[in-house]
Write a protein that holds these residues in place. Structure first.
Motif, PDB file in Angstrom:
ATOM      1  N   SER A 125       0.857  -1.193   0.000  1.00 45.01           N
ATOM      2  CA  SER A 125       0.000   0.000   0.000  1.00 45.01           C
ATOM      3  C   SER A 125       0.885   1.231   0.000  1.00 45.01           C
ATOM      4  CB  SER A 125      -0.920   0.035   1.222  1.00 45.01           C
ATOM      5  OG  SER A 125      -1.739   1.195   1.158  1.00 45.01           O
ATOM      6  N   ASP A 126       0.327   2.325  -0.493  1.00 42.97           N
ATOM      7  CA  ASP A 126       1.102   3.572  -0.498  1.00 42.97           C
ATOM      8  C   ASP A 126       1.270   4.135   0.903  1.00 42.97           C
ATOM      9  OD1 ASP A 126      -1.621   3.770  -0.774  1.00 42.97           O
ATOM     10  OD2 ASP A 126      -1.595   5.165  -2.439  1.00 42.97           O
ATOM     11  N   ASN A 127       0.503   3.627   1.865  1.00 39.38           N
ATOM     12  CA  ASN A 127       0.741   4.138   3.215  1.00 39.38           C
ATOM     13  C   ASN A 127       1.823   3.343   3.951  1.00 39.38           C
ATOM     14  OD1 ASN A 127      -0.563   1.819   4.183  1.00 39.38           O
ATOM     15  ND2 ASN A 127      -2.543   2.871   4.288  1.00 39.38           N
ATOM     16  N   GLN A 128       2.443   2.412   3.249  1.00 36.64           N
ATOM     17  CA  GLN A 128       3.610   1.728   3.815  1.00 36.64           C
ATOM     18  C   GLN A 128       4.904   2.435   3.431  1.00 36.64           C
ATOM     19  OE1 GLN A 128       3.077  -2.296   2.403  1.00 36.64           O
ATOM     20  NE2 GLN A 128       1.404  -2.711   3.832  1.00 36.64           N
ATOM     21  N   ALA A 129       4.791   3.360   2.478  1.00 40.27           N
ATOM     22  CA  ALA A 129       5.957   4.146   2.088  1.00 40.27           C
ATOM     23  C   ALA A 129       6.240   5.205   3.145  1.00 40.27           C
ATOM     24  CB  ALA A 129       5.698   4.812   0.736  1.00 40.27           C
TER      25      ALA A 129
END
Lengths: 339, 339, 339, 339
Positions: free
Chosen positions: B4-8
């Protein structure tokens, strides 16, 4: 420069920790090493693993979630007449609890006394279905007027609560200042004194935005996780929240910063008294409440000192809050302006 | 690496901006230069000053507050059957709105169509007091399956909403990806298309934690400020929230980052197709939904690629999300594993 | 004359009982002999004293209070896609529960099947904090389309509920018709089958306005009394509510009236079938759902028969409800008009 | 026999009217001739058609719905410190309004004064987002201690409310007693004095269970119908609710009954004074609050007289309530016992 501790920046080590966390991918929503580390530090600070910790963004959210975890929607919650939850969170507690009414205790002093809680127990009865049904008491430590509840004081109140079947919550927006101020341990000021839930605030003490709702012992409940999620308080990039907590707790930075703020407030209080201004409340943390005539107020304003009137203590009372960043020079500026 | 982009992590410029803001005292709760600057940038990005912006910590909060500002507690809110507000926020919308029921539209495609909203208008009647009373439609742009609503599409839906007297909200957790994907302006994808409220997400796109609820034109209301406060979403050290927004909006960093993520997703989609894996939905933003047999799934996992199954599109469908940090090498890793 | 059973008057014995109660002073809020007598009759009818009964004014209130007694505000409640609580109470369940979302089960038949509940248990997980958290299933017996849940059927569903830790509520607005229709006892259709809470409706069956929320066994809780009070459902001149219940329960008037209504519906169904109109659902209580072409609809309307279309069973389906007051002549009128 | 007016039975004409309504079929949910007739009578009583009337089962429901129609969930509601809504409805107002906090005004007398409301306007500011946001004032007429607000008094309060943008609600559980007590008309004590919403109670005055929420002029809103429905307060066999209202309003029975009750209270007050017991509050309606020593209390109890202590007026104060059914003999019984 004494307006509020939330006007101060964050401590550099907090930002450094966030910067250090800003590397590579990790799990979201708390599945990351910073969160695990923060939890371990909380276990150490509170000397127990029998707690659940929920990291959130604001003190209002921590308080609201705490009360919603402790109270059913049909209940009432008792607080000091000038409690932050009564005066400064809109009707947030009612929102979070879906309608539990916040009710002022009959406390006339600066702190809630066990007798005040006892009296509420007499006034409200579970048998009178028409009346309010208290299910929790919430205290603020450090209190709104800067005093501390000691472990003994808390224990006396929690004993009354237990007898009534009521939960005890502590709003610890300035918990660090209370710990330093009392010289008691975090454990002694929380679960060991019968506290069921603590809003452990780090923001005012030097974080960017990090507050921790802690549920102890029997108050632990999976419901809190669902309550936090639905309230929009489960942060996706969770590492930045918990990296702040790690920075504050590691090496007891939180106590160091609160210790400094308390010392500055203590010094400021002394200077006020030396200048003939009487304190409206004893200085026990990082806040000073002092009576000032208009000429002194003008002189301080002219010197660029910021502070707020505090009408609940009197029309001529003003609040000065010291922070981790308050300098001896700032205290001197006040002192000089008073002469 | 595509979970997910919220893991970046956050983009370095966001952290730099927070660090730069970490100097000296300033007003709390939004009374600071960073908040003023962020507001000016929003005026420029949306090409209007006829908006109110509320900075909050999470997308769930932005969505919940938006719906509570648009809908009375006795209403219903219509959404795509697989909308994030229906599937992934617990019963947050009900919490924030004090009971407005979230109801799935009859949409069978990837996006809500004007006809779906029209049909709901036929199904529910203000004259039938026993039935649900819709008062708002909420769309997700970029959608949950990665597609964009074009300005024309939004206008067609908002026309139906206006006819019904319903408000239109857009959950823009990936709004930047939709702006880049459509090539339309932020204004064209919001108020110019009849959108009343937008949850403008910056977190997934590169911020630490910064989401903006924007109310446009007639939807502006002082109530939103009270709703935000009582929900524990008014941050005291507000500068750190708005410094993130400034970093993202200044020099169009937000579009640059979304553009990169979209490009990576586009490339990844092409690689999947070249490898014989069919896409389950067109790639129009930073998300790829692809059908994979078990051997390909195993091969990707063996190569250390992270991703999630996406059952709403089929048992053999998997989601891959690109972020601002996704590298060509990561795309190559996937492609190699597929051979 | 078949529009709905709530268009019928009350049975004369109900009014006589209210009149008889209209003598002299007595305690308010339930502290009166009629309430005590009604409770004794409930113990007898349900063959247990392990129940709490709350008398309220409407079925919507009984259902809402039941769900709020069983479910915390962060939960979800599962129901048949065409359940009354989903379709005909506005967002009342969300109001009473402070935000628990009502969610349709995947049931495609006329009744909820154990497999539907099992499937919901697979779909929703307590470990997925972002997803809905079901805590209760609510069934309608007699169902919205006139069918009965048998004791075995209920037991099979409650077994799945118990496994999941979910409560089971039955909306019994037409419970009497289900009791008569199944030939089972009130106990067999409630607590003995694992039902935790029952909305026991008397109004449709012949009362003026009297509904009873019954909590069984472990579901009994003092909270229900506070929930009822705050919802404005604790009646001050309580005797008139419970005098109705006494009249209905004494001498099994409730079963006699429901028996008559069921018989009339059964006869009406037969007449429809004899006239070549096919039933859209089996007649198991006091409701008939039948497919009618437009000429038959017109003929019935011309004959002064009232009834409603029932789109959820098909565009050409109409509902006819028999009541305690329905006469053989009324059935004949329908039959004659169909020829 | 003076415990409360809700311990009296209903007036025979009310039961007769219900009995008369118990004939044949009619539309449900208010689509019936009794409801139409009741509405016409309300137009006549209040001398205007610019009102909406919602018939409900209890006073708590009427009050809760009124406040939820006037106040958004983020608001606060101001009331006399001993108001029924604060003391005797659990947290019903918070429930109905989804979280508006009930707050006591600073009133020290028996009635709310315009200055008390003015002072609240100074204390709370719409610009202070952290503070409570009052949006309504609620008064009780007849008050909790038996006094009347005159039209002038109401107008003075409503003028302050209008200035603040606050709505004005009157809890009229004993409105009839206030009308008779002041000699003013129903219109003069409601909309003509600037009252936006009135809970017009008939139950205590002689009905079985019938309360009417009336919204006047600009306060009329379709929302109220949805609010009533979702609260389980829309009665299906609506005729029995409105037949009561018809019986009470026709031929001014409501004024006749209240007139009798007021007279009995007046006589009782005189007897108390003649017997040397001082009144704790002036008798202006059907309630008497009197100071009694323990020997007099014992004597009255020995004579079979029922009444309640009323601690908010003093430890030695007791409340006696007269009803439509109170007899001269009952008054004599009290008088004899006092000798």
């Amino acid at each position: 420069m004494f307006g509020s501790d939330n006007q101060a920046p964050a401590h550099p080590r907090v930002l450094e920790a966030m910067l250090a966390a800003n590397e590579g991918r990790c799990g979201s929503y708390g599945d990351d090493p910073w969160t695990a580390r923060a939890l371990d530090l909380l276990y150490a600070v509170f000397e127990t693993r029998d707690l659940d910790a929920y990291f959130v963004g604001t003190g209002g959210a921590a308080n609201g979630l705490a009360l919603s975890a402790l109270c059913p929607p049909w209940a009432a919650i008792l607080a000091h007449p000038h409690a932050h939850v009564l005066e400064d969170e809109g009707n947030g507690p009612e929102f979070f609890t879906s309608g539990s009414r916040l009710v002022a205790l009959g406390s006339t002093g600066l702190l809630v006394q066990p007798e005040d809680v006892e009296a509420a127990g007499t006034r409200h009865s579970p048998d009178f279905v028409h009346g309010l049904q208290p299910r929790a008491v919430t205290l603020t430590n450090l209190s709104e007027t800067g005093q501390t509840y000691s472990p003994d004081h808390l224990r006396a109140i929690s004993a009354v609560c237990k007898k009534q079947g009521w939960a005890l919550h502590v709003d610890g927006a300035r918990f660090a200042n209370a710990v330093v101020g009392t010289g008691a341990s975090a454990a002694a000021l929380s679960w060991r004194a019968g506290v069921d839930a603590l809003s452990f605030g780090l923001t005012k003490n030097g974080a960017v935005a990090a507050e921790i709702l802690i549920l102890f012992g029997a108050a632990r409940s999976p419901a809190a996780a669902y309550l936090r999620k639905r309230a929009g308080q489960l942060f996706s990039k969770h590492r930045y929240l918990t990296a702040q907590a790690v920075a504050m707790l590691e090496g007891d930075l939180w106590l160091e910063l609160a210790g400094h703020a308390n010392q500055m407030a203590h010094d400021l209080g002394e200077r006020f008294e030396r200048a003939g201004a009487s304190l409206a409340a004893p200085v026990m943390g990082n806040e000073v409440f002092v009576r000032l005539n208009t000429s002194k107020v003008s002189a301080l304003q002219a010197a660029g000192v910021s502070f707020y009137p505090w009408a609940t203590l009197g029309e001529d009372v003003y609040r000065f809050v010291a922070s981790w960043q308050t300098t001896t020079e700032a205290v001197d500026t006040v002192a000089s302006a008073l002469v």
